[in-house]
Motif scaffolding. Structure first.
Motif, PDB file in Angstrom:
ATOM      1  N   ALA A 138       0.845  -1.197   0.000  1.00  0.00           N
ATOM      2  CA  ALA A 138       0.000   0.000   0.000  1.00  0.00           C
ATOM      3  C   ALA A 138       0.878   1.243   0.000  1.00  0.00           C
ATOM      4  O   ALA A 138       0.606   2.221  -0.712  1.00  0.00           O
ATOM      5  CB  ALA A 138      -0.907  -0.012   1.217  1.00  0.00           C
ATOM      6  N   LEU A 139       1.961   1.197   0.775  1.00  0.00           N
ATOM      7  CA  LEU A 139       2.817   2.382   0.887  1.00  0.00           C
ATOM      8  C   LEU A 139       3.640   2.615  -0.379  1.00  0.00           C
ATOM      9  O   LEU A 139       3.790   3.756  -0.823  1.00  0.00           O
ATOM     10  CB  LEU A 139       3.715   2.247   2.112  1.00  0.00           C
ATOM     11  CG  LEU A 139       2.888   2.484   3.374  1.00  0.00           C
ATOM     12  CD1 LEU A 139       3.373   1.670   4.527  1.00  0.00           C
ATOM     13  CD2 LEU A 139       2.845   3.966   3.708  1.00  0.00           C
ATOM     14  N   THR A 140       4.162   1.532  -0.946  1.00  0.00           N
ATOM     15  CA  THR A 140       4.933   1.732  -2.176  1.00  0.00           C
ATOM     16  C   THR A 140       4.026   2.288  -3.277  1.00  0.00           C
ATOM     17  O   THR A 140       4.433   3.144  -4.054  1.00  0.00           O
ATOM     18  CB  THR A 140       5.581   0.415  -2.657  1.00  0.00           C
ATOM     19  OG1 THR A 140       4.573  -0.576  -2.800  1.00  0.00           O
ATOM     20  CG2 THR A 140       6.637  -0.068  -1.710  1.00  0.00           C
ATOM     21  N   SER A 141       2.765   1.812  -3.319  1.00  0.00           N
ATOM     22  CA  SER A 141       1.833   2.318  -4.321  1.00  0.00           C
ATOM     23  C   SER A 141       1.535   3.789  -4.086  1.00  0.00           C
ATOM     24  O   SER A 141       1.526   4.589  -5.024  1.00  0.00           O
ATOM     25  CB  SER A 141       0.525   1.528  -4.299  1.00  0.00           C
ATOM     26  OG  SER A 141       0.775   0.178  -4.541  1.00  0.00           O
ATOM     27  N   LEU A 142       1.275   4.133  -2.812  1.00  0.00           N
ATOM     28  CA  LEU A 142       0.940   5.526  -2.496  1.00  0.00           C
ATOM     29  C   LEU A 142       2.093   6.461  -2.836  1.00  0.00           C
ATOM     30  O   LEU A 142       1.897   7.616  -3.194  1.00  0.00           O
ATOM     31  CB  LEU A 142       0.568   5.663  -1.022  1.00  0.00           C
ATOM     32  CG  LEU A 142      -0.839   5.164  -0.667  1.00  0.00           C
ATOM     33  CD1 LEU A 142      -1.064   5.237   0.835  1.00  0.00           C
ATOM     34  CD2 LEU A 142      -1.890   5.981  -1.419  1.00  0.00           C
ATOM     35  N   MET A 143       3.316   5.963  -2.735  1.00  0.00           N
ATOM     36  CA  MET A 143       4.471   6.801  -3.073  1.00  0.00           C
ATOM     37  C   MET A 143       4.685   6.857  -4.588  1.00  0.00           C
ATOM     38  O   MET A 143       4.980   7.905  -5.144  1.00  0.00           O
ATOM     39  CB  MET A 143       5.736   6.228  -2.429  1.00  0.00           C
ATOM     40  CG  MET A 143       5.970   6.701  -1.026  1.00  0.00           C
ATOM     41  SD  MET A 143       7.614   6.162  -0.524  1.00  0.00           S
ATOM     42  CE  MET A 143       7.187   5.163   0.835  1.00  0.00           C
ATOM     43  N   GLY A 144       4.536   5.714  -5.226  1.00  0.00           N
ATOM     44  CA  GLY A 144       4.883   5.629  -6.648  1.00  0.00           C
ATOM     45  C   GLY A 144       3.840   6.213  -7.580  1.00  0.00           C
ATOM     46  O   GLY A 144       4.182   6.916  -8.536  1.00  0.00           O
TER      47      GLY A 144
END
Lengths: 345, 340
Positions: free
Chosen positions: A326-332
C-alpha cells in the motif's frame, strides 16, 4: 572549459551518490529501531555485542529487525534495477516488471508450485528444495510472460497501450491464481496467501541467504549490459550499426530482469510500483541516461524507497503495521501520474 | 583512370526482403563510391532506396552480389569492426527517454568502448569536435525532444561523425526540413565529404538539391540504376526516365516541369520595347494555367506593351472583345475565366 564542466558534473554526481548512501544507512538504522515490539535502541545495539546478556533484544534483532531491513534493501536493489532494465529493454518509460504483468507471471509460477505441485508433494513447500523450486518456477513464469510481452511490443508501439496490455496480462494471471486458490485445500492456501500479499516481513535470514546470490547475479549481469543499454536508448537499428550484437544484448538484459524480478516475486510476492518509479527518480536526480550511473542510482533509490515504505508501514504508537504494498503504491503512483500528465513519456 | 578505386564498391547487388508475406526485390545494382565524395541516391517512393542503404550497413542481408569496403568483402568483416568503418543515420525518430544532444552524440563512440561503456578524454574530445562541426554547441544540454527538426537532424549527423568512420550513409536527412535547413545540412555534409575526405551517401527526394550539390548522382528506378555526375546524366538525357514522362527535366535551367496536356491555344506577341524576360514570364504564366503558345493567330491573342514604367497585357478575343490587364495575375484570371 569542457573538462571544467565535466569535473563539476562528476563532483555533483559523487555528492548525490554519497548523500543517497548516507540516507540508505540512516533509514536502515531507523528501520531496525522501529518495529512492532518496543525495544529500547540501546538494548538493540548492546545485544549485538553481548547477545547472551540481552537475549530478548538479540532474538528480536536477528529474527525480525535485521532481516526486514536487509530484505527492504535487497528487494529495493532488485526492483530498482529490474525496473530500469525493463524500461530500456522495451523502450517504454512506463514499463516495469509489475505493470507489464511479468511479476504476475512469476506469481502464477509460484502458485503452481505451492498450490498444485504441493498437493502431490506435501512436504515441498517447507523443504529447502522448495525454496529453490519456487525461485525457478517464478523465473520461468516471468520469462514466459516477458517473451510474450516482447513479441507483442513489436506490434503495439504506443507506450500507454502497452501498459494497458500489461495490466490485462497481470489481471488475467491474477484471475488464474484465484481459480487455482479455490481449487486448493486449506493448508496449502494459507501458506500461499501469506506469500501472495507482497510482504517482506516474513523473510528470515535463511530466506535472504537463498535470495542474495540470485539478486547479486542479476545485478552483476546488469553492469555487463551498460554499453548495450546505452546503445538501445536510440533504437535497435542504431545499436546494431554501432556493433552491438542485438540478440546477445537482449538475452543478457532479459536474464537480468528475470533473475531480479522473479526472485523477488518468489519470496515477497508482487511489490507494486517500486520498479516503475525508481528509474524515474534516478534519472531526475542524476540528469543522465548513462546506465552505469543509473544502475548505481537505482539500487540506492530502490533501497531508500523500500526502507522508507517499511518504516512508514509501522504506524507510530500502535502495533498495527500496514502492508508495504500500500505504501509503495501511495508513493509511486503520484509520480507516475505526474510523468504521464507532463507527457515526459 | 582516377577515382575508380572505391571506398565502397557495390557489384551486381540484389537486395530485398520477405517479411510477413510482403516480398520486395530490386537490383542488380552496381556502383562505386570514392573517398571524399558526396553522393546522392534518388528514385521514386518504394523503389528500394532505404533497403539499399540498410543492405550496405548490413541491417538487411543481400540476396546476391557483393559489397566491398576498401577492397574487402563486407560480409567477411565482423559487425563490431564494421561499425568503425560505416556509420548510419536513419529516419527513425522515436526517443522515449529524455536524452540530451551531448548524450546522443556521445553514443556514437560506442564501437570504441569496452563493456562498461566509459568515455575516455579522447572520446570526449571527438564528441566535442562533432558537436562543433555541426554547430550544436548552444544545444549541448538540451533534450533531443525539445530541439527543432533541423537541429535534431544535425545532432544525429554529429552522432555519426563521432563514430569516426570513413563512410557515412544517411537515409533522407533532409526530409521534413524547410529549404534553409535543407541547404544548411547538405552543405555541412558536403564539407564533411570534401574536407575530411569521408565518403557520404544520402537518399533524398529533392532532385534540385541533388543536381546542384552532389558529386555523384545515383538514380534508382524499378528496372534501371543510373550512376554519374548529375551533368553526365543530363547529357545523356537520362533524368527524364525518373518521372515516367509526367515530368520533364529541363537540362538548361536544371529544373523540373510537369508535363501538361495543353487544352487551349493562344498567341503571344510583345512590342520591341518589352524585355525578353517579361515575355518569358508571360509565357510561364500562360502555360501554368494550361495555354499552349503558338505563333499563328488564334482565337486568343495576347500582346505585351510597355506603358511608362509598367507593362500592360492586351487580350484580343476572336469575338472582337478586347481587354487590358495591368498585371499577370489579372491576365491569368481573365483567361482562366475564358477557358470555361
Amino acid at each position: 572549459m569542457v573538462t571544467q564542466s565535466e569535473k563539476v558534473v562528476n563532483s555533483k554526481r559523487s555528492l548525490i551518490f554519497v548523500a543517497l548512501l548516507l540516507l540508505v544507512l540512516l533509514f536502515f538504522f531507523i528501520d531496525i529501531v522501529i518495529g512492532n515490539a518496543e525495544v529500547p535502541v540501546g538494548d538493540l545495539i548492546r545485544s549485538i555485542i553481548s547477545p547472551s546478556e540481552y537475549s530478548t533484544a538479540s532474538m528480536i534483532f536477528y529474527n525480525f529487525r535485521l532481516p526486514k531491513a536487509l530484505a527492504a534493501v535487497i528487494t529495493g536493489v532488485a526492483l530498482g534495477i529490474s525496473g530500469l532494465l525493463t524500461q530500456t529493454y522495451f523502450r517504454n518509460p512506463l514499463a516495469g516488471p509489475d505493470v507489464l504483468g511479468i511479476s504476475s507471471g512469476a506469481s502464477l509460477g509460484v502458485a503452481f508450485v505451492l498450490l498444485v505441485i504441493s498437493q502431490f508433494l506435501p512436504s515441498l513447500g517447507s523443504s529447502p528444495v522448495g525454496n529453490w523450486t519456487i525461485i525457478v518456477a517464478a523465473c520461468v513464469g516471468a520469462a514466459a510472460t516477458m517473451l510474450m510481452i516482447t513479441l507483442v511490443s513489436g506490434i503495439i508501439r504506443d507506450h500507454v497501450t502497452m501498459l494497458v496490455f500489461g495490466l490485462m496480462v497481470g489481471a488475467a494471471f491474477s484471475s488464474a491464481i484465484i481459480v487455482i486458490q479455490y481449487l486448493s485445500n486449506e493448508t496449502l492456501l494459507k501458506s500461499f496467501v501469506v506469500w501472495g500479499f507482497g510482504s517482506i516481513r516474513h523473510l528470515g535470514l535463511n530466506h535472504l541467504a537463498i535470495m542474495s546470490p540470485f539478486i547479486a547475479l542479476g545485478t552483476l549481469l546488469s553492469f555487463f549490459s551498460v554499453k548495450n543499454l546505452n546503445a538501445l536508448l536510440i533504437g535497435e537499428k542504431y545499436a546494431q550499426t554501432m556493433g552491438i550484437n542485438l540478440a546477445r544484448a537482449r538475452v543478457l538484459i532479459f536474464i537480468s530482469i528475470i533473475l531480479l524480478a522473479g526472485t523477488i516475486t518468489a519470496f515477497c510476492g508482487p511489490i507494486a510500483f517500486v520498479a516503475i518509479t525508481v528509474p524515474h527518480l534516478s534519472r531526475m536526480l542524476l540528469r543522465t541516461n548513462d546506465h552505469f550511473v543509473l544502475i548505481v542510482a537505482s539500487l540506492l533509490t530502490g533501497s531508500l524507497m523500500m526502507l522508507l515504505s517499511d518504516i512508514l508501514s509501522h504506524l507510530p504508537g500502535s502495533n498495527i503495521s500496514l502492508p508495504i504494498n500500500a505504501l509503495t503504491s501511495l508513493m509511486g503512483i503520484p509520480l507516475i501520474i505526474a510523468i504521464i500528465l507532463r507527457k515526459k513519456i | 583512370m582516377i577515382g575508380l578505386e572505391g571506398e565502397l564498391e557495390v557489384q551486381d547487388l540484389q537486395i530485398g526482403y520477405n517479411i510477413r508475406n510482403k516480398e520486395f526485390r530490386a537490383g542488380p545494382i552496381s556502383f562505386t563510391l570514392a573517398e571524399g565524395e558526396l553522393a546522392m541516391l534518388i528514385g521514386p517512393n518504394g523503389v528500394g532506396k532505404s533497403t539499399l542503404l540498410k543492405t550496405l550497413i548490413r541491417l538487411n542481408e543481400p540476396i546476391e552480389g557483393q559489397v566491398f569496403f576498401q577492397g574487402r568483402p563486407l560480409r567477411q568483416i565482423p559487425k563490431a569492426e564494421m561499425s568503425k568503418y560505416i556509420a548510419f543515420v536513419s529516419t527513425e525518430t522515436s526517443y522515449p527517454f529524455y536524452i540530451s544532444v551531448y548524450e546522443l552524440v556521445s553514443l556514437g563512440r560506442i564501437p570504441y568502448l569496452n563493456w562498461m561503456g566509459r568515455l575516455s578524454s579522447e572520446d570526449r574530445r571527438i564528441v566535442e569536435r562533432a558537436i562543433e562541426q555541426m554547430q550544436l554547441e548552444h544545444l549541448r544540454n538540451k533534450p533531443i525532444q525539445e530541439v527543432s527538426d533541423g537541429e535534431r537532424q544535425k545532432a544525429l549527423i554529429a552522432r555519426a561523425l563521432a563514430q569516426d568512420t570513413p563512410v557515412i550513409l544517411l537515409d533522407e536527412p533532409t526530409a521534413f526540413l524547410d529549404i534553409v535547413n535543407k541547404h544548411n545540412i547538405i552543405h555541412l555534409l558536403g564539407d564533411i565529404a570534401h574536407q575530411q575526405k569521408k565518403t557520404v551517401l544520402l537518399t533524398t527526394h529533392d532532385l534540385n538539391i541533388a543536381i546542384s550539390e552532389t558529386d555523384k548522382l545515383l538514380v534508382m528506378l524499378p528496372n534501371q540504376f543510373l550512376v554519374g555526375a548529375p551533368e553526365d546524366l543530363q547529357l545523356k538525357n537520362q533524368l527524364n526516365s525518373l518521372f515516367k514522362n509526367q515530368f520533364h527535366f529541363d537540362p538548361i535551367s536544371g529544373t523540373l516541369k510537369r508535363v501538361k496536356s495543353f487544352l487551349y491555344k493562344a498567341s503571344l506577341k510583345s512590342e520591341s520595347t518589352v524585355p525578353r524576360s517579361v515575355a518569358k514570364l508571360t509565357q510561364k504564366a500562360l502555360e501554368r494555367i494550361g495555354y499552349e503558345l503558338t505563333d499563328n493567330s488564334t482565337r486568343i491573342n495576347v500582346i505585351v506593351k510597355k506603358v511608362n514604367q509598367d507593362y500592360q497585357w492586351t487580350v484580343e478575343l476572336a469575338d472582337g472583345n478586347t481587354f487590358i490587364c495591368s498585371s499577370l495575375y489579372a491576365l491569368c484570371r481573365l483567361l482562366g475565366e475564358y477557358k470555361r
